[in-house]
Enzyme design. Structure first.
Site: not given
Length: 305
Positions: A80, A239, A243, A266
């Site tokens: 973030h 969101h 990311d 991720h």
């Protein structure tokens, strides 16, 4: 286009989403060509030294992007704050913290945007370096994929897929071309999210210990539990873009290209960065000394103070 750093140091305190620990965080200006780096102020000796960020230091991707050095030093949940640094085109900064995880704040990147605004942003003398994608590069895993393609700018298209009624109320796909859309308006306010039934599982693995309705969207069997509801109708996929912006900026440089993903996360985002860097035919480093040569996506980076 010139490199950027902060005009002055700025500090904030918060709680780690996964560790639940109180965190004091300070962002410092840094010299040209030093990049983004971290330092754990609660550690001494070699472990307390500055850690220069690279994609090869992301060695834990369970629900976040976490730096783990060879000596075991951890800096968790960096995506973030990295997303906010990308939005402002910050090339050089030192991030100090006294705990193993960046504070979650409200679950979005907006508090970090406000920090950067308060600190101020200044141009430096060295030219900003961009990584330009030269040919398609793709990483596939079971049921998911991500890819870069050449593009004169920076554009992200993501699709999410969850078997839950909440996700059927909005489009699972969102595309943003930063040549025409504002990160701060369209992406920065989107919060992290999780399912109530996963909470106990996460906590059994010492994850999610600091999560609550003030820093995450929590979903039960049928609906969103947060009394204020969603900030965007499609906040979940936005969101995921937040990311992705942060995960990709772990490279430390803006990317000239288009990023697409289906059920990205991720781990696979980081794998894509590493895959690009394995073959020099995939990319080139470029500078734009003349403003007219700069891709349109980077014209609207907030100007230096």
């Amino acid at each position: 286009m010139l490199q950027r750093t902060l005009a002055r140091p700025i500090s904030v305190t918060g709680v780690g989403l996964h560790s639940g620990e109180r965190v004091a965080l300070t962002l410092h200006p840094a010299s040209e060509n030093s990049g983004i780096s971290f330092r754990r102020t609660d550690l001494g000796g070699k472990q307390g030294e500055i850690i220069a960020l690279t994609p090869y230091l992301i060695n834990d991707t369970r629900l976040s992007s976490t730096v783990v050095t060879d000596s075991g030093v951890r800096v968790g949940t960096i995506e973030h704050i990295m997303s906010a640094l990308a939005a402002y085109g910050i090339d050089n900064a030192l991030i100090e913290l006294n705990a193993p995880e960046i504070p979650i704040m409200d679950g979005s990147s907006l508090p970090f945007i406000y920090l950067l605004q308060d600190a101020g942003i200044i141009d430096q003398k060295a030219q900003k370096r961009f990584l330009k994608i030269l040919k398609p590069v793709e990483v596939k895993e079971t049921g998911k994929w991500v890819r870069f393609t050449p593009y004169n700018g920076f554009k992200i298209t993501l699709t999410i897929e969850f078997d839950h009624p909440v996700f059927n109320r909005s489009s699972p796909t969102f595309e943003i071309d930063f040549a025409g859309k504002s990160y701060i308006d369209e992406i920065a306010r989107a919060r992290t999210f999780g399912f109530m039934q996963e909470v106990e599982l996460m906590r059994s693995h010492n994850l999610g210990l600091g999560g609550n309705l003030s820093n995450a969207i929590v979903i039960d069997d049928t609906d969103v539990l947060n009394p204020e509801g969603l900030r965007y109708p499609d906040e979940f996929v936005r969101h995921k873009i937040l990311d992705a912006v942060g995960d990709l900026y772990i490279l430390g440089h803006p990317i000239v290209g288009a990023f697409e993903g289906y059920k990205s996360g991720h781990a696979i985002n980081n794998a894509l960065l590493r895959t690009v860097l394995t073959d020099p035919a995939n990319y080139e480093w470029v500078e734009f000394k003349n403003e007219e040569d700069l891709p349109p996506a980077f014209h609207k980076l907030p100007r230096a103070a």
